[in-house]
Scaffold this motif. Structure first.
Motif, PDB file in Angstrom:
ATOM      1  N   ARG A   8      -8.108  -7.884   7.232  1.00 38.27           N
ATOM      2  CA  ARG A   8      -8.612  -8.506   6.006  1.00 38.27           C
ATOM      3  C   ARG A   8      -7.935  -7.834   4.824  1.00 38.27           C
ATOM      4  O   ARG A   8      -7.111  -6.938   4.997  1.00 38.27           O
ATOM      5  N   PHE A   9      -8.327  -8.248   3.608  1.00 37.76           N
ATOM      6  CA  PHE A   9      -8.022  -7.430   2.448  1.00 37.76           C
ATOM      7  C   PHE A   9      -8.764  -6.115   2.594  1.00 37.76           C
ATOM      8  O   PHE A   9      -9.605  -5.952   3.487  1.00 37.76           O
ATOM      9  N   SER A  10      -8.493  -5.153   1.712  1.00 31.74           N
ATOM     10  CA  SER A  10      -9.164  -3.858   1.834  1.00 31.74           C
ATOM     11  C   SER A  10      -9.713  -3.417   0.486  1.00 31.74           C
ATOM     12  O   SER A  10      -9.469  -4.051  -0.546  1.00 31.74           O
ATOM     13  N   GLY A  11     -10.443  -2.309   0.517  1.00 36.50           N
ATOM     14  CA  GLY A  11     -11.019  -1.783  -0.714  1.00 36.50           C
ATOM     15  C   GLY A  11      -9.978  -1.389  -1.746  1.00 36.50           C
ATOM     16  O   GLY A  11     -10.284  -1.280  -2.935  1.00 36.50           O
ATOM     17  N   THR A  12      -8.731  -1.174  -1.304  1.00 37.29           N
ATOM     18  CA  THR A  12      -7.663  -0.817  -2.242  1.00 37.29           C
ATOM     19  C   THR A  12      -6.866  -2.034  -2.726  1.00 37.29           C
ATOM     20  O   THR A  12      -5.871  -1.886  -3.427  1.00 37.29           O
ATOM     21  N   THR A  13      -7.322  -3.227  -2.378  1.00 30.84           N
ATOM     22  CA  THR A  13      -6.644  -4.444  -2.822  1.00 30.84           C
ATOM     23  C   THR A  13      -6.489  -4.519  -4.344  1.00 30.84           C
ATOM     24  O   THR A  13      -5.394  -4.841  -4.837  1.00 30.84           O
ATOM     25  N   PRO A  14      -7.531  -4.221  -5.149  1.00 28.84           N
ATOM     26  CA  PRO A  14      -7.327  -4.308  -6.603  1.00 28.84           C
ATOM     27  C   PRO A  14      -6.393  -3.238  -7.135  1.00 28.84           C
ATOM     28  O   PRO A  14      -5.758  -3.431  -8.183  1.00 28.84           O
ATOM     29  N   LEU A  15      -6.279  -2.098  -6.428  1.00 26.76           N
ATOM     30  CA  LEU A  15      -5.329  -1.072  -6.839  1.00 26.76           C
ATOM     31  C   LEU A  15      -3.911  -1.581  -6.660  1.00 26.76           C
ATOM     32  O   LEU A  15      -3.038  -1.389  -7.519  1.00 26.76           O
ATOM     33  N   ARG A  16      -3.668  -2.269  -5.558  1.00 23.74           N
ATOM     34  CA  ARG A  16      -2.334  -2.820  -5.311  1.00 23.74           C
ATOM     35  C   ARG A  16      -1.998  -3.891  -6.359  1.00 23.74           C
ATOM     36  O   ARG A  16      -0.854  -4.011  -6.793  1.00 23.74           O
ATOM     37  N   ALA A  17      -3.029  -4.667  -6.749  1.00 25.54           N
ATOM     38  CA  ALA A  17      -2.793  -5.684  -7.782  1.00 25.54           C
ATOM     39  C   ALA A  17      -2.360  -5.035  -9.089  1.00 25.54           C
ATOM     40  O   ALA A  17      -1.491  -5.566  -9.799  1.00 25.54           O
ATOM     41  N   MET A  18      -2.936  -3.888  -9.422  1.00 30.95           N
ATOM     42  CA  MET A  18      -2.551  -3.196 -10.645  1.00 30.95           C
ATOM     43  C   MET A  18      -1.092  -2.755 -10.603  1.00 30.95           C
ATOM     44  O   MET A  18      -0.437  -2.643 -11.639  1.00 30.95           O
ATOM     45  N   ALA A  19      -0.584  -2.512  -9.397  1.00 34.65           N
ATOM     46  CA  ALA A  19       0.804  -2.083  -9.240  1.00 34.65           C
ATOM     47  C   ALA A  19       1.768  -3.254  -9.134  1.00 34.65           C
ATOM     48  O   ALA A  19       2.969  -3.052  -8.914  1.00 34.65           O
ATOM     49  N   GLY A  20       1.250  -4.485  -9.259  1.00 33.15           N
ATOM     50  CA  GLY A  20       2.112  -5.660  -9.219  1.00 33.15           C
ATOM     51  C   GLY A  20       2.093  -6.410  -7.910  1.00 33.15           C
ATOM     52  O   GLY A  20       2.840  -7.380  -7.736  1.00 33.15           O
ATOM     53  N   PHE A  21       1.240  -5.980  -6.968  1.00 35.47           N
ATOM     54  CA  PHE A  21       1.170  -6.617  -5.657  1.00 35.47           C
ATOM     55  C   PHE A  21      -0.220  -7.240  -5.527  1.00 35.47           C
ATOM     56  O   PHE A  21      -1.121  -6.667  -4.921  1.00 35.47           O
ATOM     57  N   ASN A  22      -0.405  -8.431  -6.141  1.00 27.63           N
ATOM     58  CA  ASN A  22      -1.703  -9.091  -6.092  1.00 27.63           C
ATOM     59  C   ASN A  22      -1.751  -9.974  -4.855  1.00 27.63           C
ATOM     60  O   ASN A  22      -1.426 -11.162  -4.886  1.00 27.63           O
ATOM     61  N   GLU A  23      -2.165  -9.382  -3.741  1.00 34.49           N
ATOM     62  CA  GLU A  23      -2.133 -10.084  -2.463  1.00 34.49           C
ATOM     63  C   GLU A  23      -3.134 -11.233  -2.418  1.00 34.49           C
ATOM     64  O   GLU A  23      -2.919 -12.226  -1.714  1.00 34.49           O
ATOM     65  N   VAL A  24      -4.240 -11.123  -3.153  1.00 33.47           N
ATOM     66  CA  VAL A  24      -5.210 -12.212  -3.184  1.00 33.47           C
ATOM     67  C   VAL A  24      -4.576 -13.446  -3.824  1.00 33.47           C
ATOM     68  O   VAL A  24      -4.653 -14.558  -3.282  1.00 33.47           O
ATOM     69  N   GLU A  25      -3.945 -13.265  -4.963  1.00 29.94           N
ATOM     70  CA  GLU A  25      -3.298 -14.398  -5.627  1.00 29.94           C
ATOM     71  C   GLU A  25      -2.193 -14.987  -4.760  1.00 29.94           C
ATOM     72  O   GLU A  25      -2.078 -16.222  -4.639  1.00 29.94           O
ATOM     73  N   MET A  26      -1.384 -14.143  -4.145  1.00 28.13           N
ATOM     74  CA  MET A  26      -0.298 -14.660  -3.307  1.00 28.13           C
ATOM     75  C   MET A  26      -0.838 -15.498  -2.158  1.00 28.13           C
ATOM     76  O   MET A  26      -0.293 -16.568  -1.841  1.00 28.13           O
ATOM     77  N   CYS A  27      -1.924 -15.038  -1.531  1.00 29.74           N
ATOM     78  CA  CYS A  27      -2.494 -15.772  -0.402  1.00 29.74           C
ATOM     79  C   CYS A  27      -3.114 -17.088  -0.849  1.00 29.74           C
ATOM     80  O   CYS A  27      -2.949 -18.124  -0.188  1.00 29.74           O
TER      81      CYS A  27
END
Length: 327
Positions: free
Chosen positions: A270-289
């Protein structure tokens, strides 16, 4: 578009909501959780209460909610709901013309059980901590003879380091195992300074994008993350993702051994608890999916900003009438 996020009280569910709010998606956000005091409910446009996943009424309530709101995408925000959505995904998608982003039951089962995680990596020839079922005392003894101490004793099914023990000798091992069931004993790999969390996005059998962050833990959660390119580790993560074959996101947590090889001790399908941290770094996996599911937008590996992400506490005030309005 409408997006439903379940588990709005969990770190994962809240992280998904944060990622959606950081994205460029123009969406109506629906949040659901069993507890009306879950903060994620009040970041959404509409909020609903759900029974707990183990409640026999859970499935009927999900059907009622999907029929009422007709979301375009369903994102699962808590581990305990994954099994239901994995088993029911195709039925829900057909009935309510939605997209449920969840891996199949096989992948969920591998990720849910840390001993099965180790067995999976062994079956596909990928590095992992040497592991033994705690109830198999011969296997535990063989593990001790093979790798020595220290060892890690942990629940096969669990999260956030709850019930995890570092044992340094046979006496501590016996104490950690006494009176407990459902445990795995594992080789202790590396040290806290070489621990990483990573994500891979898999569609059509291929890893479309990946990201790696080194992390510092506090109470089982990432509270500092170090972002950057990590090209060699990303290549390893892509190998892991293609072996596992999730539908969409998978999170891999690993330490480097003394040869610099990542050995995964936990998977989250699944996504993980660090998903919003990755989004801050430019890797917004939720939006991409979401863009992939709704528009067929190809996922392209984004550049990852290099830096340090610091987590902090925050607060929100919720008027009583908003709490009473949660259906």
């Amino acid at each position: 578009m409408k997006i439903l996020v379940t588990g709005a009280g969990a770190v994962l569910g809240q992280g998904i909501i944060k990622s959606l709010r950081q994205s460029t998606l123009d969406c109506t956000l629906i949040a659901a959780d069993p507890n009306p005091l879950s903060s994620g409910l009040y970041w959404a446009d509409t909020a609903y209460r759900l029974p707990f996943a183990a409640d026999p009424a859970f499935g009927d309530r999900i059907h009622e909610l999907l029929d009422r709101e007709r979301p375009d995408v369903v994102l699962v925000g808590t581990d305990v709901e994954l099994s239901y959505f994995a088993a029911e995904r195709h039925r829900l998608e057909a009935l309510f013309r939605t997209h449920v982003l969840v891996s199949d039951p096989r992948v969920v089962a591998i990720a849910d059980d840390k001993l099965e995680t180790a067995r999976f990596f062994e079956s596909v020839g990928l590095p992992h901590p040497a592991s033994a079922c705690a109830e198999d005392r011969d296997a535990v003894e063989a593990l001790v003879e093979c790798v020595g101490f220290p060892l890690i004793v942990k629940p096969r099914i669990g999260a956030r380091s709850v019930g995890v023990s570092l044992v340094r000798d046979r006496a501590e091992l016996a104490q950690a195992l006494e009176g407990r069931i459902g445990l795995v004993v594992q080789e202790c790999v590396g040290n806290p300074e070489c621990e990483y969390t990573a994500s891979a996005l898999v569609f059509d059998g291929m890893v479309q994008a990946s990201v790696v962050m080194r992390r510092d833990l506090r109470d089982g959660n990432t509270y500092r993350a170090y972002t950057g390119d990590y090209p060699e580790l990303n290549e390893q993560v892509r190998t892991l993702g293609e072996a596992l074959q999730p539908y969409g996101p998978a999170n891999f947590q690993f330490r480097l051994d003394d040869r610099g090889i990542p050995r995964v001790f936990e998977i989250n399908a699944r996504f993980s608890g660090t998903t919003p941290l990755r989004a801050m770094a430019g890797f917004n996996e939720v939006e991409m999916c979401v863009r992939k599911l709704l528009y067929g937008t190809p996922i392209v590996q984004p550049p990852v900003r290099s830096g340090v992400i610091l987590r902090l506490l925050d607060e929100m005030f919720v008027p009583r009438d908003r709490i009473d309005a949660v259906r």
